[in-house]
Design an enzyme around this catalytic site. Structure first.
Site, PDB file in Angstrom:
ATOM      1  N   GLY A  13      11.700 -14.067   2.196  1.00 32.69           N
ATOM      2  CA  GLY A  13      11.808 -13.798   0.764  1.00 32.69           C
ATOM      3  C   GLY A  13      13.243 -13.839   0.276  1.00 32.69           C
ATOM      4  O   GLY A  13      13.647 -13.061  -0.596  1.00 32.69           O
ATOM      5  N   ALA A  14      14.026 -14.758   0.828  1.00 34.64           N
ATOM      6  CA  ALA A  14      15.468 -14.771   0.576  1.00 34.64           C
ATOM      7  C   ALA A  14      15.891 -15.751  -0.510  1.00 34.64           C
ATOM      8  O   ALA A  14      17.068 -16.031  -0.680  1.00 34.64           O
ATOM      9  CB  ALA A  14      16.221 -15.069   1.872  1.00 34.64           C
ATOM     10  N   SER A 139      10.391   0.696   1.162  1.00 36.10           N
ATOM     11  CA  SER A 139      10.653   1.164  -0.202  1.00 36.10           C
ATOM     12  C   SER A 139      10.567   2.679  -0.205  1.00 36.10           C
ATOM     13  O   SER A 139       9.782   3.266   0.553  1.00 36.10           O
ATOM     14  CB  SER A 139       9.624   0.595  -1.178  1.00 36.10           C
ATOM     15  OG  SER A 139       9.762   1.200  -2.454  1.00 36.10           O
ATOM     16  N   TYR A 152       1.059  -0.585  -3.446  1.00 37.40           N
ATOM     17  CA  TYR A 152       2.379  -0.983  -2.936  1.00 37.40           C
ATOM     18  C   TYR A 152       2.970   0.143  -2.086  1.00 37.40           C
ATOM     19  O   TYR A 152       3.497  -0.089  -0.994  1.00 37.40           O
ATOM     20  CB  TYR A 152       3.278  -1.302  -4.122  1.00 37.40           C
ATOM     21  CG  TYR A 152       4.700  -1.690  -3.802  1.00 37.40           C
ATOM     22  CD1 TYR A 152       5.022  -2.988  -3.413  1.00 37.40           C
ATOM     23  CD2 TYR A 152       5.740  -0.773  -3.938  1.00 37.40           C
ATOM     24  CE1 TYR A 152       6.330  -3.360  -3.152  1.00 37.40           C
ATOM     25  CE2 TYR A 152       7.051  -1.123  -3.681  1.00 37.40           C
ATOM     26  CZ  TYR A 152       7.346  -2.418  -3.293  1.00 37.40           C
ATOM     27  OH  TYR A 152       8.643  -2.776  -3.044  1.00 37.40           O
ATOM     28  N   ALA A 154       1.322   2.438  -0.509  1.00 39.85           N
ATOM     29  CA  ALA A 154       0.548   2.507   0.734  1.00 39.85           C
ATOM     30  C   ALA A 154       1.000   1.438   1.719  1.00 39.85           C
ATOM     31  O   ALA A 154       1.164   1.705   2.917  1.00 39.85           O
ATOM     32  CB  ALA A 154      -0.940   2.342   0.421  1.00 39.85           C
ATOM     33  N   ALA A 155       1.210   0.219   1.217  1.00 41.10           N
ATOM     34  CA  ALA A 155       1.639  -0.876   2.092  1.00 41.10           C
ATOM     35  C   ALA A 155       3.018  -0.600   2.670  1.00 41.10           C
ATOM     36  O   ALA A 155       3.265  -0.807   3.868  1.00 41.10           O
ATOM     37  CB  ALA A 155       1.632  -2.195   1.327  1.00 41.10           C
ATOM     38  N   LYS A 156       3.930  -0.121   1.838  1.00 45.77           N
ATOM     39  CA  LYS A 156       5.289   0.149   2.307  1.00 45.77           C
ATOM     40  C   LYS A 156       5.324   1.361   3.238  1.00 45.77           C
ATOM     41  O   LYS A 156       6.116   1.405   4.187  1.00 45.77           O
ATOM     42  CB  LYS A 156       6.226   0.360   1.114  1.00 45.77           C
ATOM     43  CG  LYS A 156       6.481  -0.909   0.304  1.00 45.77           C
ATOM     44  CD  LYS A 156       7.193  -1.993   1.108  1.00 45.77           C
ATOM     45  CE  LYS A 156       7.708  -3.108   0.228  1.00 45.77           C
ATOM     46  NZ  LYS A 156       8.428  -4.156   0.991  1.00 45.77           N
TER      47      LYS A 156
END
Length: 248
Positions: A13-14, A139, A152, A154-156
């Site tokens: 994601g750069a 995050s 989000y 939860a995923a992080k």
């Protein structure tokens, strides 16, 4: 010489935002950076911009086949992978009770499965080398929650727990793994989830003790340290870079 001289480094994601800032910093510290992004144009633009032998490779972190192809290309070309920075992420803000389950799937596939996919491909290489460093961009939403970002968060949160677990598993191979947790950052992603609202932006800025949003360079400096040999004895840690918005 920089602290990352000679290190073959993959950053996901750069193509823009925090990922681009990380790629620029790691290159400035001497790393050879593999800039990956789902947008091939921005990946190659970032690679051209930072130089130092950097290459841009289109990679969809939600696809194991795409990740495997990228990792195979890097390993064939450079013979090793010293650093993996999992930065690719996406969110769509809104109350959970009004959210679309299709968006849940996309959030989890990119933010959590993306990390699983890259680590599954790269960690065996690092284990065989007997060295390596993984830095996962999580995050503060995953540490303390965030209104309007339930899935989000939860995923992080999963990324943070996963990072600690692989840190334990990989320690015998002298591979470390750490998570960096940005607070609100001045990026296109932040703008897309409401950060371009002047009232929200002002309220958030006032809530941050340093009275400013994070810049990509703020995160990149911490990532560069964790990716370097200076952090060899640091593993399984979660570092917030939030201007004091959250403290633990």
């Amino acid at each position: 010489m920089g602290k990352l001289t000679g290190k073959i480094t993959v950053v996901t994601g750069a193509g823009q935002g925090i990922g681009r800032g990380i790629a620029e910093k790691l290159a400035a510290e001497g790393a050879t950076v593999v800039v990956t992004d789902i947008n091939e144009t921005t990946a190659k633009e970032t690679a051209d911009r930072i130089g130092g032998g950097a290459i841009g490779v289109r990679t969809d972190v939600t696809s194991r086949e795409s990740v495997a192809a990228m990792v195979g290309q890097v390993h064939r070309q450079f013979g090793r992978i010293d650093v993996l920075v999992n930065n690719a992420g996406w969110d769509k803000a809104g109350p959970f009770v009004e959210s679309d389950p299709d968006d849940w799937d996309r959030v989890v596939r990119i933010n959590l499965y993306g990390v699983l996919n890259t680590c599954r491909a790269v960690l065996p290489i690092m284990a065989e080398q007997g060295s390596g460093s993984v830095v996962n961009i999580a995050s503060d939403a995953g540490r303390v929650g965030s209104s309007g970002e339930a899935v989000y968060s939860a995923a992080k949160g999963g990324v943070i727990a996963f990072t600690k677990s692989i840190a334990r598993e990989m320690a015998r191979s002298q591979v470390n793994a750490n998570a960096v947790c940005p607070g609100p950052a001045d990026t296109a992603l932040f703008a897309s989830i409401g950060g371009d609202n002047p009232k929200l932006r002002e309220a958030l800025t006032k809530a941050i003790p340093f009275r400013r949003l994070a810049q990509p360079s703020d995160l990149a400096n911490v990532v560069a340290f964790l990716a370097s040999d200076e952090a060899d004895y640091v593993t399984g840690q979660t570092v917030s870079v939030s201007g004091g918005l959250t403290m633990s």
